[in-house]
Design an enzyme around this catalytic site. Structure first.
Site, PDB file in Angstrom:
ATOM      1  N   GLY A   1       0.823  -1.205   0.000  1.00 26.99           N
ATOM      2  CA  GLY A   1       0.000   0.000   0.000  1.00 26.99           C
ATOM      3  C   GLY A   1       0.847   1.239   0.000  1.00 26.99           C
ATOM      4  O   GLY A   1       2.069   1.160  -0.109  1.00 26.99           O
ATOM      5  N   ASN A   2       0.196   2.382   0.108  1.00 28.91           N
ATOM      6  CA  ASN A   2       0.943   3.630   0.241  1.00 28.91           C
ATOM      7  C   ASN A   2       0.141   4.610   1.078  1.00 28.91           C
ATOM      8  O   ASN A   2      -1.017   4.374   1.404  1.00 28.91           O
ATOM      9  CB  ASN A   2       1.296   4.202  -1.137  1.00 28.91           C
ATOM     10  N   ARG A   3       0.783   5.717   1.430  1.00 27.42           N
ATOM     11  CA  ARG A   3       0.238   6.616   2.455  1.00 27.42           C
ATOM     12  C   ARG A   3      -0.817   7.599   1.972  1.00 27.42           C
ATOM     13  O   ARG A   3      -1.187   8.502   2.711  1.00 27.42           O
ATOM     14  CB  ARG A   3       1.379   7.420   3.093  1.00 27.42           C
TER      15      ARG A   3
ATOM     16  N   ALA B   1      -2.651   7.800  -5.798  1.00 28.05           N
ATOM     17  CA  ALA B   1      -1.287   7.296  -5.695  1.00 28.05           C
ATOM     18  C   ALA B   1      -1.344   5.811  -6.074  1.00 28.05           C
ATOM     19  O   ALA B   1      -1.471   4.938  -5.225  1.00 28.05           O
ATOM     20  CB  ALA B   1      -0.757   7.487  -4.281  1.00 28.05           C
TER      21      ALA B   1
END
Lengths: 235, 235
Positions: free
Chosen positions: A38-40, A105
């Site tokens: 995942g990402n932030r 993102a």
């Protein structure tokens, strides 16, 4: 105050009759039924921009990764998890759209193999093989149904302008908004600061709430579309 | 209703003077400043259990991974991101604790290398090297300061009882609560169903809210501690 009010009134319908497709949030790429890459991204910037476009009179299709956010009034939302699901949802909504704005993102990579059952822990070092995900922005910009305006977002930890202008050209975008990651900025924060680039212009938007940034971005989008039609009339 | 009320009254102070250390939520293991390995834990079960323990009169230290939840009344909360940070926070609070309950879905692996700057996308397959994370439950259960009660949680997609009983023995736990992943259960859901195992007992908790499950788990914890003291008096 009167000028601001008039300006707000004027922009209320400035995008009436136009439809925008937006992506927002992160994508999650599963390794197994429990784990993911995942990402932030919190999705806040994309949701704020979707809301601001709707307030300016546009029809808005928002394709959202996994986020904890409320859909802004007047926005049609579709939830997805992975980059491939996001691309499919975007392509299904592209026909007739005036603009595509990729705020999400999107995970650049996904695991080559997705395990059906939870991977058991061992003491050995694990090699995880990752393959590149589709580039949604580049794919949309090269589609026969390419919208008039294609805009991307870039989060960079260094060489902001070079990286952003490189992506603008390489992916054939009309606009790119770049933010610096780190120093408490960008991810999972209510505030951000952006540098926006077109092939021959740039706009510096100093640190402010993502809601206010979204209003400024709508102004830039309207200005860019107006310029397109002026250029079209001239040529 | 009167019986339930008296039962609730009785349990209100059943853990007074005892301190519990809990972990809850996922851990996130960074690949670079933007990307991470994560998992689907919402933290709801751990937060519900922390609240139920506090209502039963216990002092509660909750070590939480990245979650979107409010701290229950009377609970002391410490936020962490990675498994290593979670272990350090737990060990710092272990001295004198009656119980440790590992509800967190701790990432089993973390990247061998963490990039300082955002990894640039390429078209090649990427090999990500992962190394095993510390096993917080096993580490606590083998610590000289081991609390009287050490309890784990296990999420399994198959062979639930075998996997759970295997972990109970291998990690030297007193209790393990196992939930089946999938079928709309466990992760990121308000409801769950649990099978709880000790070395010589088991409890089936049918599907219900995580709040109600937490109350039942407190009963099982109190029962297990009472049995420990009875056994101690007998031996």
């Amino acid at each position: 105050a009167i000028v601001e009010y008039l300006s707000a009134m004027a922009s209320r319908d400035s995008l009436a009759g136009r439809r925008f497709v937006l992506t927002a949030g992160p994508t999650q790429e599963p390794l197994d039924p429990v784990r993911f890459l995942g990402n932030r991204s919190s999705g806040r910037m994309g949701f704020a921009l979707a809301g601001a476009l709707a307030r300016a009179g546009a029809d808005v299709d928002l394709v959202a990764g996994p986020v904890q956010l409320t859909t802004p009034p007047g926005v049609k939302r579709t939830d997805v998890q992975t980059a491939e699901e996001m691309l499919a949802a975007v392509l299904a909504r592209l026909e007739g759209a005036t603009g595509f704005i990729g705020v999400a993102a999107v995970a650049d990579y996904r695991p080559v193999d997705v395990a059906t059952h939870k991977i058991k822990k061992s003491d050995a070092v694990l090699e995880l093989r990752l393959q590149p995900n589709p580039d949604i922005l580049a794919r949309v910009a090269s589609d026969p149904r390419r919208p008039e305006l294609v805009m991307g977002f870039a989060a960079e930890t260094r060489d902001l302008e070079t990286a952003a202008r490189g992506k603008l050209a390489a992916k054939d975008l009309d606009l790119i908004a770049a933010n610096r990651v780190g120093e408490g900025l960008a991810f999972d924060q209510p505030d951000n600061a952006l540098e926006v680039f077109s092939a021959d212009q740039c706009w510096t938007l100093p640190r402010q709430s993502k809601q206010l940034l979204a209003e400024r971005l709508v102004d830039i989008i309207v200005e860019t579309l107006d310029r397109h039609s002026t250029d079209a009339r001239r040529s």
